[in-house]
Scaffold this motif. Structure first.
Motif, mmCIF file in Angstrom:
data_model
loop_
_atom_site.group_PDB
_atom_site.id
_atom_site.type_symbol
_atom_site.label_atom_id
_atom_site.label_comp_id
_atom_site.label_asym_id
_atom_site.label_seq_id
_atom_site.Cartn_x
_atom_site.Cartn_y
_atom_site.Cartn_z
ATOM 1 N N PRO A 511 -0.558 13.924 9.396
ATOM 2 C CA PRO A 511 -0.386 13.463 10.782
ATOM 3 C C PRO A 511 -1.493 12.493 11.188
ATOM 4 N N ILE A 512 -1.267 11.785 12.292
ATOM 5 C CA ILE A 512 -2.274 10.868 12.826
ATOM 6 C C ILE A 512 -3.492 11.662 13.273
ATOM 7 N N VAL A 513 -4.677 11.222 12.887
ATOM 8 C CA VAL A 513 -5.919 11.926 13.208
ATOM 9 C C VAL A 513 -6.355 11.549 14.612
ATOM 10 N N ASP A 514 -6.589 12.535 15.451
ATOM 11 C CA ASP A 514 -6.985 12.249 16.833
ATOM 12 C C ASP A 514 -8.446 11.798 16.890
ATOM 13 N N PHE A 555 -8.630 5.356 8.901
ATOM 14 C CA PHE A 555 -7.536 6.085 9.547
ATOM 15 C C PHE A 555 -6.358 5.134 9.721
ATOM 16 N N PRO A 556 -5.412 5.114 8.769
ATOM 17 C CA PRO A 556 -4.256 4.210 8.855
ATOM 18 C C PRO A 556 -3.424 4.468 10.102
ATOM 19 N N VAL A 563 -10.294 8.413 2.325
ATOM 20 C CA VAL A 563 -11.731 8.600 2.123
ATOM 21 C C VAL A 563 -12.150 7.779 0.906
ATOM 22 N N SER A 564 -13.206 6.999 1.060
ATOM 23 C CA SER A 564 -13.737 6.181 -0.037
ATOM 24 C C SER A 564 -15.116 6.686 -0.420
#
Length: 581
Positions: A511-514, A555-556, A563-564
């Protein structure tokens, strides 16, 4: 024979030549050399090209030539900048030492009794063949510089014949100029066919005939150099060296020899600030000597301007502080206090976990060895009693492998506790990724998601493979938990080279990260998991920093997290950072 065969099978041989206005170079050196090379290698195609100084540097840089012929000053610069290698040095027939083959001689009319030293020549008219020629003008200017004079302002006027008529000797004999500059041995060659002119000329400041059996007034230097660039094949260099050193000139002497001392020519070009040394020799001393008054005026103006700017800045800052000092102090204090509390809490948590990990590692060490002994004994028992249960044997093998892995992790923890450096070895990125995916697949979460390797640059890393594997494993576990209750249960893993670093990326499609969770990720604060300690990402960052790298988050817009992890490809001996946790 294998080297000669490889030479014969190669492509054309490209030779660059620094352009020269001296016809003697083409008649006596370049022409005979190329004729001999083509005769010795009829199966090869030789391509020659003349270049200006800048063009030859660019051609060498772009590897448009395999070999080049240039004065020793230009060669010595390329030797120390790009690693050019000498094949041979032109051998003057009167030279006993290839390191002392060329120089210059000052001549004047025999009637000029008052001219006996170089100092006497100051303010006179001079003639020379070529301003860019080492054996004419450059070596003569070096002698003037060595005696403490400025070569650019020493003579009243200079005439350059460019090897045309009337030549330098004719100008001196006719008293059209006061002094002439010739290359060493030019005077001897002239006297061979014009003996009547000998009494009318005299040499100024002649030096002992050491290394060169010709009259000369300057120091002596190596002559033209036939050189190779680093990319030229070694067997081709070997063959060309043999061919050049075997060539004979018209008088029977060797046309090419080998020089081994280029220090004098480097000093000459550097002292005279000549291309290509002029940029590297732009020193404060030279600027001060040439532009002292301009520099002083500029510094004074800069000082006054700086005083004015500082005064204005001070007044503005003072007024601003008077208006905002109270609010700024309060806000800054609150930010520092919050940051200090967060850092202290994190440090306390890491410290507690470190102590507990050390104790657990110490206590679990012996049980692990016992477990290994039991599993090994059970395998021996099965073999002794001919028990061939494949399920049992495979299970024992997996128990042994996983126990070994736990033991290796424990040893790392014990090493941190003893303040030892990490175990650094050379390993491929493929092996690290394969080990991490294999460990992840055996976990409970690994059976619920699909790990897809998108792209992986094959590369060898000098690092602690277990630490990097644990970082990737932790990130894949975090990603799998993020998509555990999500339709797209897929994780993407990739790796690419980036200059001196290698970057691993792990992405999920959850899901989209808030915004609050994003801040928690980027500041490594409390865990977003129900039972998490908030230490996983902090430890990953610590491992990345020990490998001179970092941890980054993206965060796409379509959701999920990428994570890189970047680490230095070659951690290096003696540079391993000690454990910080």
């Amino acid at each position: 024979m294998s080297g000669i065969g490889a030479f014969a099978a190669g492509a054309e041989i490209r030779i660059g030549v620094l352009e020269s206005k001296d016809p003697g170079f083409y008649v006596n050196t370049f022409g005979p050399t190329m004729f001999a090379l083509r005769k010795l290698n009829p199966q090869k195609t030789f391509k020659t090209q003349q270049y200006s100084l800048d063009e030859l540097q660019e051609a060498i840089k772009q590897k448009k030539v395999d070999f080049f012929i240039a004065p020793s000053g230009f060669f010595s610069f390329l030797e120390q900048t790009i690693g050019a290698k000498q094949i041979a040095a032109r051998n003057e027939k009167y030279a006993d030492d290839p390191n002392k083959s060329v120089g210059s001689v000052y001549i004047t009319h025999a009637d000029r009794k008052e001219l006996a030293s170089i100092q006497d020549l100051k303010g006179l008219r001079v003639a020379s063949s070529n301003r860019d020629s080492l054996e004419n003008w450059i070596s003569a200017m070096g002698e003037i510089k060595k005696q403490g004079h400025n070569p650019d302002k020493f003579f009243k006027d200079a005439v350059f014949t460019d090897h045309d008529f009337p030549d330098v000797i004719t100008l001196v004999l006719n008293k059209a100029v006061d002094v002439g500059i010739l290359g060493a041995c030019e005077l001897e060659n002239f006297f061979e066919g014009n003996t009547s002119a000998s009494p009318a000329l005299k040499v100024i400041a002649a030096k002992p005939l050491e290394g060169l059996r010709c009259l000369h007034s300057s120091d002596l230097y190596p002559d033209m150099i036939f050189a190779s660039i680093p990319s030229t094949r070694s067997n081709l260099v070997h063959k060309m060296t043999l061919d050049l050193l075997s060539m004979k000139s018209q008088d029977g002497s060797h046309l090419w020899s080998v020089a081994n001392d280029f220090n004098s020519i480097k000093r000459l070009y550097s002292d005279l600030n000549l291309p290509p040394y002029e940029e590297s020799r732009l020193t404060f001393s030279r600027l001060w000597t040439g532009y002292r008054n301009t520099i002083l005026v500029g510094l004074l103006l800069l000082f006054l301007l700086l005083v004015h700017v500082i005064r204005v800045i001070f007044l503005v800052a003072k007024r601003t502080l008077e208006l905002n000092e109270s609010n700024k102090s309060k806000e800054e204090f609150e930010r520092k206090a919050n940051r200090a509390v967060q850092n202290l809490a994190q440090m306390e948590k890491l410290s507690i976990v470190t102590q507990m990990s050390s104790v657990i590692a110490h206590e679990i060490h012996q049980p692990l060895h016992s477990l290994l002994n039991y599993s090994g004994g059970l395998v021996l028992y099965c073999q002794k009693n001919n028990i061939e249960d494949p399920v049992l044997l495979k299970t024992l093998k997996e128990i042994d492998r996983e126990t070994q892995r736990v033991s290796e992790i424990v040893e790392h923890v014990r090493a941190y506790a003893k303040n030892k450096t990490s175990r650094t070895i050379t390993i491929s990125t493929t092996e690290i990724v394969r080990a991490a995916i294999e460990s992840f697949s055996r976990s409970t979460l690994g059976s619920k998601v699909e790990v897809k390797v998108l792209h992986l640059d094959e590369c060898t890393l000098k690092c602690d493979p277990l630490e990097i594997e644990l970082v990737l494993l932790n990130l894949m576990k975090n990603s799998s938990q993020a998509v555990e209750h999500w339709p797209n249960k897929q994780i993407e893993l990739a790796g690419r080279e980036l200059d001196e670093h290698y970057v691993f990326t792990v992405r999920d499609f959850g899901p989209i990260v808030d915004e609050e969770t994003r801040k928690r990720f980027c500041t490594f604060r409390d865990s977003s998991k129900k039972n998490g300690l908030g230490l996983g990402l902090a430890l990953c960052r610590s491992i990345a920093e020990r490998h001179y790298g970092s941890l980054a988050f993206e965060f796409p817009e379509e959701g999920g997290l990428m994570v890189s992890v970047s680490i230095r490809k070659n951690l290096g001996e003696g540079r391993n950072a000690k454990s910080e946790s």
